[in-house]
Design an enzyme around this catalytic site. Structure first.
Site, PDB file in Angstrom:
ATOM      1  N   LEU A 116       1.114  -1.069  -0.128  1.00  0.00           N
ATOM      2  CA  LEU A 116      -0.131   0.001   0.079  1.00  0.00           C
ATOM      3  C   LEU A 116       1.001   1.239  -0.041  1.00  0.00           C
ATOM      4  O   LEU A 116       1.825   1.194   0.639  1.00  0.00           O
ATOM      5  CB  LEU A 116      -0.971  -0.020   1.361  1.00  0.00           C
ATOM      6  CG  LEU A 116      -2.084  -0.790   1.161  1.00  0.00           C
ATOM      7  CD1 LEU A 116      -2.914  -0.461   2.582  1.00  0.00           C
ATOM      8  CD2 LEU A 116      -3.281  -0.081   0.307  1.00  0.00           C
ATOM      9  N   ASP A 117       0.491   2.265  -1.038  1.00  0.00           N
ATOM     10  CA  ASP A 117       1.101   3.375  -0.885  1.00  0.00           C
ATOM     11  C   ASP A 117       1.179   4.152   0.354  1.00  0.00           C
ATOM     12  O   ASP A 117       0.432   3.905   1.356  1.00  0.00           O
ATOM     13  CB  ASP A 117       0.908   4.444  -1.689  1.00  0.00           C
ATOM     14  CG  ASP A 117       0.981   4.039  -3.223  1.00  0.00           C
ATOM     15  OD1 ASP A 117       1.808   3.145  -3.498  1.00  0.00           O
ATOM     16  OD2 ASP A 117       0.420   4.672  -4.189  1.00  0.00           O
ATOM     17  N   PRO A 118       2.212   4.974   0.867  1.00  0.00           N
ATOM     18  CA  PRO A 118       2.336   5.625   2.238  1.00  0.00           C
ATOM     19  C   PRO A 118       1.053   6.249   2.524  1.00  0.00           C
ATOM     20  O   PRO A 118       0.551   6.336   3.545  1.00  0.00           O
ATOM     21  CB  PRO A 118       3.580   6.315   2.109  1.00  0.00           C
ATOM     22  CG  PRO A 118       4.601   5.772   1.168  1.00  0.00           C
ATOM     23  CD  PRO A 118       3.463   5.239   0.090  1.00  0.00           C
ATOM     24  N   LEU A 119       0.465   6.921   1.474  1.00  0.00           N
ATOM     25  CA  LEU A 119      -0.537   7.955   1.557  1.00  0.00           C
ATOM     26  C   LEU A 119      -1.908   6.940   1.723  1.00  0.00           C
ATOM     27  O   LEU A 119      -3.027   7.881   1.910  1.00  0.00           O
ATOM     28  CB  LEU A 119      -0.660   8.844   0.503  1.00  0.00           C
ATOM     29  CG  LEU A 119       0.509   9.895   0.358  1.00  0.00           C
ATOM     30  CD1 LEU A 119       0.450  10.880  -0.581  1.00  0.00           C
ATOM     31  CD2 LEU A 119       0.873  10.601   1.726  1.00  0.00           C
ATOM     32  N   ALA A 120      -1.823   5.812   1.349  1.00  0.00           N
ATOM     33  CA  ALA A 120      -3.085   4.862   1.397  1.00  0.00           C
ATOM     34  C   ALA A 120      -2.991   4.283   2.831  1.00  0.00           C
ATOM     35  O   ALA A 120      -2.038   4.233   3.593  1.00  0.00           O
ATOM     36  CB  ALA A 120      -2.963   3.808   0.415  1.00  0.00           C
TER      37      ALA A 120
END
Length: 307
Positions: free
Chosen positions: A47-51
Site C-alpha cells: 500500500l502506498d504511504p498515503l493509502a
C-alpha cells in the site's frame, strides 16, 4: 546501557493490520514483526504511504503461502477530486493544470460504468514498480521519465458512494496490479476535466475485510502474552483450495517430500490443503501430478508454532 536484543520466536499466523496514513507498508510490517518478536514476516501487497487500510501480514511459516493473497482481488474506497491534474496523481503532487468541472452525477455514473470490466492501464511514474532494480518513483523524483508498457487489469465493480459536484467517493473492486490513482486520472480525462486522489483506503483483500483488522496502536496496547490470539491460522490463506486428510504414516512420508497415494479421483494439477487425520494439523499444500498420487508442493515446518 545497551538494551538487550529480544529473542525472536518461530510464531506463525496471519495478522490483519489496518495500515496508518503516511507509513510505508514495510515500516508497518517491521513494527508488527517487532511486536510479535517474530523470526520471519512478510506482507501480501504494498500500500502506498498515503493509502490506509487492510494489510495482511504473514508471520513465520505463513509467508510460504502469501502469494495467494498477492494474486487476490482487492477492494478500495477512493476519494477523487475533479478539475485538477497533479504530478503524482494524488494530494502530494504539484498541480499541472486545472479545468472546470461541468458534469453532473448522471454523467459521472455513465463514465464509471465505462471503466467496469477489462481495461488497460499505464503504471504511474510515482509507483513502486521497478526499472533496472530501482522503483519508478526514484526516477520521477529525479525528473526522469521512463517509458512504461500498458498492462491489462480488471475492474469488477465501481460504485458511487457520494458526489458533491467536485469530489466523489467511489468503492472499487479490482484485480491485482490495478493502480487506483491511474484509474482516477483516467476517469477525470474521460470527463474532460482531469482528477486526482485525495484519499485511498483498502477495504478488502481476497476474503478478508477491513472490519477484521487492527491498528498498530491498538495492537501495541494488547498485552504481549495475549497478542498471539489475534493471529489467524496460516491455512486461511489457502481456504479456497479443497482439502485432503492424510493418515499419520502418509503424512510422515509427505512431510519428508515423498508423494503419497490417495483414494480421491480428481484432475491432475489440482491443488489441496493437506491435514493430519487426528489433530487436523495443517501440513501444507499438495498437487496431483498423476492420477491417484499427491505430491508435496509447499510444506509447513513440523516445528512451526502456530496459533
Amino acid at each position: 546501557m545497551t538494551q538487550m536484543r529480544r529473542k525472536k520466536r518461530a510464531v506463525s499466523g496471519v495478522l490483519l493490520l489496518d495500515k496508518p496514513y503516511n507509513v510505508t507498508s514495510n515500516s508497518a510490517l517491521l513494527k508488527a514483526r517487532w511486536l510479535f518478536t517474530a523470526a520471519k514476516a512478510g506482507h501480501t501487497g504494498v500500500l502506498d504511504p498515503l493509502a490506509t487500510g487492510l494489510l495482511p501480514v504473514c508471520l513465520g511459516e505463513a509467508t510460504k503461502f502469501s502469494s495467494y493473497l498477492l494474486d487476490a482481488d482487492k477492494g478500495y474506497r477512493a476519494t477523487i477530486r475533479f478539475g485538477k491534474v497533479t504530478t503524482t496523481g494524488d494530494l502530494e503532487g504539484e498541480v499541472l493544470r486545472e479545468r472546470p468541472v461541468t458534469f453532473d452525477e448522471t454523467a459521472l455514473r455513465r463514465v464509471l460504468a465505462q471503466f467496469v470490466g477489462p481495461i488497460s492501464q499505464v503504471p504511474p511514474m510515482y509507483s513502486a514498480l521497478k526499472f533496472q532494480g530501482k522503483p519508478l518513483y526514484e526516477y520521477a523524483r529525479a525528473g526522469v521519465d521512463i517509458e512504461r508498457q500498458a498492462r491489462d487489469v480488471v475492474i469488477h465493480a465501481l460504485e458511487l458512494v457520494s458526489f458533491d459536484g467536485s469530489e466523489a467517493v467511489v468503492d472499487v473492486l479490482c484485480s491485482k496490479g490495478t493502480y487506483v490513482r491511474t484509474l482516477a486520472e483516467d476517469i477525470g480525462e474521460a470527463l474532460d476535466c482531469g482528477a486526482f486522489l485525495t484519499g485511498l483506503r483498502r477495504t478488502t483483500t481476497g476474503g478478508f475485510t477491513l472490519e477484521q483488522s487492527i491498528t498498530l496502536e491498538a495492537l501495541e496496547a494488547v498485552p504481549e502474552t495475549e497478542r498471539d490470539a489475534l493471529l489467524l491460522p496460516m491455512d486461511v490463506l489457502v481456504a479456497h483450495l479443497p482439502e485432503i486428510v492424510l493418515a499419520p504414516e502418509q503424512a510422515g512420508r509427505f512431510r519428508q517430500g515423498q508423494a503419497v497415494r490417495i483414494a480421491e479421483k480428481c484432475e491432475t494439477m489440482l491443488r489441496f490443503r493437506v491435514y493430519l487425520t487426528e489433530t487436523r494439523e495443517f501440513v501444507g499444500l499438495g498437487e496431483v501430478r498423476e492420477p491417484g498420487v499427491l505430491s508435496p508442493l509447499r510444506l509447513v515446518a513440523a516445528s512451526a508454532a502456530e496459533v
